[in-house]
Design a protein around this motif. Structure first.
Motif, PDB file in Angstrom:
ATOM      1  N   VAL A 260       0.849  -1.194   0.000  1.00 13.67           N
ATOM      2  CA  VAL A 260       0.000   0.000   0.000  1.00 13.67           C
ATOM      3  C   VAL A 260       0.883   1.241   0.000  1.00 13.67           C
ATOM      4  CG1 VAL A 260      -1.781   1.280   1.242  1.00 13.67           C
ATOM      5  CG2 VAL A 260      -1.819  -1.227   1.227  1.00 13.67           C
ATOM      6  N   LYS A 261       0.568   2.192  -0.868  1.00 13.92           N
ATOM      7  CA  LYS A 261       1.367   3.419  -0.964  1.00 13.92           C
ATOM      8  C   LYS A 261       0.936   4.431   0.099  1.00 13.92           C
ATOM      9  CE  LYS A 261       2.811   4.993  -4.877  1.00 13.92           C
ATOM     10  NZ  LYS A 261       2.923   5.594  -6.238  1.00 13.92           N
ATOM     11  N   HIS A 262       1.925   5.081   0.683  1.00 11.12           N
ATOM     12  CA  HIS A 262       1.665   6.108   1.702  1.00 11.12           C
ATOM     13  C   HIS A 262       2.419   7.379   1.337  1.00 11.12           C
ATOM     14  CE1 HIS A 262      -0.173   3.204   4.542  1.00 11.12           C
ATOM     15  NE2 HIS A 262       0.692   2.353   3.997  1.00 11.12           N
ATOM     16  N   ARG A 263       1.936   8.457   1.880  1.00 10.41           N
ATOM     17  CA  ARG A 263       2.521   9.779   1.598  1.00 10.41           C
ATOM     18  C   ARG A 263       2.951  10.423   2.913  1.00 10.41           C
ATOM     19  NH1 ARG A 263       0.538  15.160   0.969  1.00 10.41           N
ATOM     20  NH2 ARG A 263       1.492  16.297  -0.798  1.00 10.41           N
ATOM     21  N   TYR A 264       4.171  10.874   2.949  1.00 12.86           N
ATOM     22  CA  TYR A 264       4.715  11.477   4.166  1.00 12.86           C
ATOM     23  C   TYR A 264       5.285  12.861   3.863  1.00 12.86           C
ATOM     24  CZ  TYR A 264       8.233  12.518   7.752  1.00 12.86           C
ATOM     25  OH  TYR A 264       9.004  13.142   8.702  1.00 12.86           O
ATOM     26  N   VAL A 265       4.902  13.855   4.672  1.00 11.09           N
ATOM     27  CA  VAL A 265       5.423  15.215   4.549  1.00 11.09           C
ATOM     28  C   VAL A 265       6.329  15.478   5.746  1.00 11.09           C
ATOM     29  CG1 VAL A 265       4.880  17.667   4.379  1.00 11.09           C
ATOM     30  CG2 VAL A 265       3.335  15.973   3.366  1.00 11.09           C
ATOM     31  N   SER A 266       7.587  15.762   5.479  1.00 13.48           N
ATOM     32  CA  SER A 266       8.539  16.004   6.559  1.00 13.48           C
ATOM     33  C   SER A 266       8.173  17.276   7.324  1.00 13.48           C
ATOM     34  CB  SER A 266       9.955  16.137   5.992  1.00 13.48           C
ATOM     35  OG  SER A 266      10.868  16.494   7.018  1.00 13.48           O
ATOM     36  N   ASN A 267       8.309  17.218   8.633  1.00  8.74           N
ATOM     37  CA  ASN A 267       8.044  18.414   9.446  1.00  8.74           C
ATOM     38  C   ASN A 267       9.276  19.292   9.574  1.00  8.74           C
ATOM     39  OD1 ASN A 267       9.580  16.817  11.094  1.00  8.74           O
ATOM     40  ND2 ASN A 267       8.044  16.592  12.718  1.00  8.74           N
ATOM     41  N   VAL A 268      10.362  18.909   8.903  1.00  8.86           N
ATOM     42  CA  VAL A 268      11.594  19.701   8.898  1.00  8.86           C
ATOM     43  C   VAL A 268      11.777  20.296   7.508  1.00  8.86           C
ATOM     44  CG1 VAL A 268      14.095  19.689   9.210  1.00  8.86           C
ATOM     45  CG2 VAL A 268      12.649  18.219  10.640  1.00  8.86           C
ATOM     46  N   SER A 269      11.902  21.605   7.448  1.00  5.31           N
ATOM     47  CA  SER A 269      12.121  22.270   6.160  1.00  5.31           C
ATOM     48  C   SER A 269      13.483  22.951   6.172  1.00  5.31           C
ATOM     49  CB  SER A 269      11.018  23.302   5.895  1.00  5.31           C
ATOM     50  OG  SER A 269      10.992  24.276   6.921  1.00  5.31           O
ATOM     51  N   SER A 270      14.016  23.199   4.990  1.00  6.15           N
ATOM     52  CA  SER A 270      15.340  23.806   4.909  1.00  6.15           C
ATOM     53  C   SER A 270      15.445  24.673   3.678  1.00  6.15           C
ATOM     54  CB  SER A 270      16.427  22.720   4.875  1.00  6.15           C
ATOM     55  OG  SER A 270      16.275  21.892   3.728  1.00  6.15           O
ATOM     56  N   SER A 271      16.434  25.549   3.684  1.00  3.77           N
ATOM     57  CA  SER A 271      16.724  26.390   2.527  1.00  3.77           C
ATOM     58  C   SER A 271      18.238  26.466   2.346  1.00  3.77           C
ATOM     59  CB  SER A 271      16.162  27.794   2.734  1.00  3.77           C
ATOM     60  OG  SER A 271      16.475  28.632   1.637  1.00  3.77           O
ATOM     61  N   PRO A 272      18.725  26.000   1.206  1.00  4.80           N
ATOM     62  CA  PRO A 272      17.964  25.445   0.073  1.00  4.80           C
ATOM     63  C   PRO A 272      17.367  24.082   0.426  1.00  4.80           C
ATOM     64  CG  PRO A 272      20.315  25.123  -0.262  1.00  4.80           C
ATOM     65  CD  PRO A 272      20.182  25.989   0.970  1.00  4.80           C
ATOM     66  N   ALA A 273      16.541  23.573  -0.458  1.00  5.41           N
ATOM     67  CA  ALA A 273      15.893  22.288  -0.211  1.00  5.41           C
ATOM     68  C   ALA A 273      16.933  21.187  -0.036  1.00  5.41           C
ATOM     69  CB  ALA A 273      14.967  21.945  -1.372  1.00  5.41           C
ATOM     70  N   GLY A 274      16.671  20.305   0.923  1.00  5.76           N
ATOM     71  CA  GLY A 274      17.611  19.231   1.194  1.00  5.76           C
ATOM     72  C   GLY A 274      17.551  18.107   0.182  1.00  5.76           C
ATOM     73  N   TYR A 275      16.487  18.081  -0.619  1.00  7.01           N
ATOM     74  CA  TYR A 275      16.311  17.007  -1.602  1.00  7.01           C
ATOM     75  C   TYR A 275      15.796  17.592  -2.914  1.00  7.01           C
ATOM     76  CZ  TYR A 275      16.437  14.049   2.575  1.00  7.01           C
ATOM     77  OH  TYR A 275      16.795  13.444   3.750  1.00  7.01           O
TER      78      TYR A 275
END
Length: 231
Positions: A71-86
């Motif tokens: 089953v596919k799942h979607r996860y949004v990281s609660n850590v953000s960065s600048s520039p983007a880490g990925y």
């Protein structure tokens, strides 16, 4: 500001440091506990969510992954960065709870972000609070040593000054300047007292000498007795 008030401020810093260290350790324990029971799999970064702040924009990766049942799942990281880490399309390792596959974390430093932040604050507040007590203890030992074995001289009052560099609760400490002329060499030696957190000027008799205990080997080490000027 009384000395007790100053000590209270630094004690608060020390307590905050201890609390933040405790929180950091709890975060670290929770990450380790989660990883120990979690399932590790690979995921793909499919999007980057922009979070616009007042000064910059940071990006949180959105990762999709499949659990053991496919089953596919979607996860949004609660850590953000600048520039983007990925970048979109990057492959990442994911830990997820087998009993709740939507509960996931990206493996790596992001898991320890909260540990790092609270740990830094613990270090800053702890060092400030602990440093004050270490400096005070060292100063007290030095003062007692000079009072026991140093040479007592009677210095004349020069002025009360303010140290504008040091500040506690937006208040700067005072210190007393005085000097003593060696009758044998004719050399005048200047001295500065330790910090006084309330203006000592009203309590100073300008004609009264001030006790200064000087190291017998060097006039660079001394203690100005200001006990009668502290309130």
């Amino acid at each position: 500001m009384k000395r007790n008030s100053v000590s209270l401020v630094f004690n608060i810093f020390l307590v905050i440091g201890i609390v933040m260290l405790t929180v950091s350790l709890i975060f670290f324990y929770n990450v380790k506990k989660f990883n120990a029971s979690a399932v590790k799999t690979n995921g793909t970064v499919v999007d980057l969510i922009a979070k616009r702040g007042s000064k910059s924009t940071t990006y949180s990766p959105v990762v999709t992954y499949n659990d053991e049942a496919g089953v596919k799942h979607r996860y949004v990281s609660n850590v953000s960065s600048s520039p983007a880490g990925y970048d979109i399309g990057d492959q990442v390792e994911i830990y997820y709870n087998p009993n709740d596959p939507d509960n996931a974390q990206i493996a790596g430093w992001r898991q320890y972000f909260a540990v790092f932040i609270t740990g830094v604050f613990a270090l800053i507040f702890g060092l400030i609070g602990l440093g004050y007590h270490i400096v005070r203890k060292v100063g007290h030992s030095r003062k007692e040593r000079l009072k026991q074995s140093g040479q007592l001289v009677q210095a004349g009052f020069i002025a009360v000054d303010i140290n504008s560099v040091v500040s506690v609760n937006r208040r700067h400490p005072f210190f007393i300047r005085c000097e003593w002329k060696d009758p044998l060499t004719g050399i005048t030696h200047p001295f500065k007292s330790g910090f006084i957190w309330s203006d000592p000027t009203p309590y100073i008799d300008r004609d009264k000498k001030i006790d200064v205990y000087v190291d017998r080997n060097t006039f660079k080490k001394y203690y100005v007795d200001i006990s009668s000027f502290e309130r």
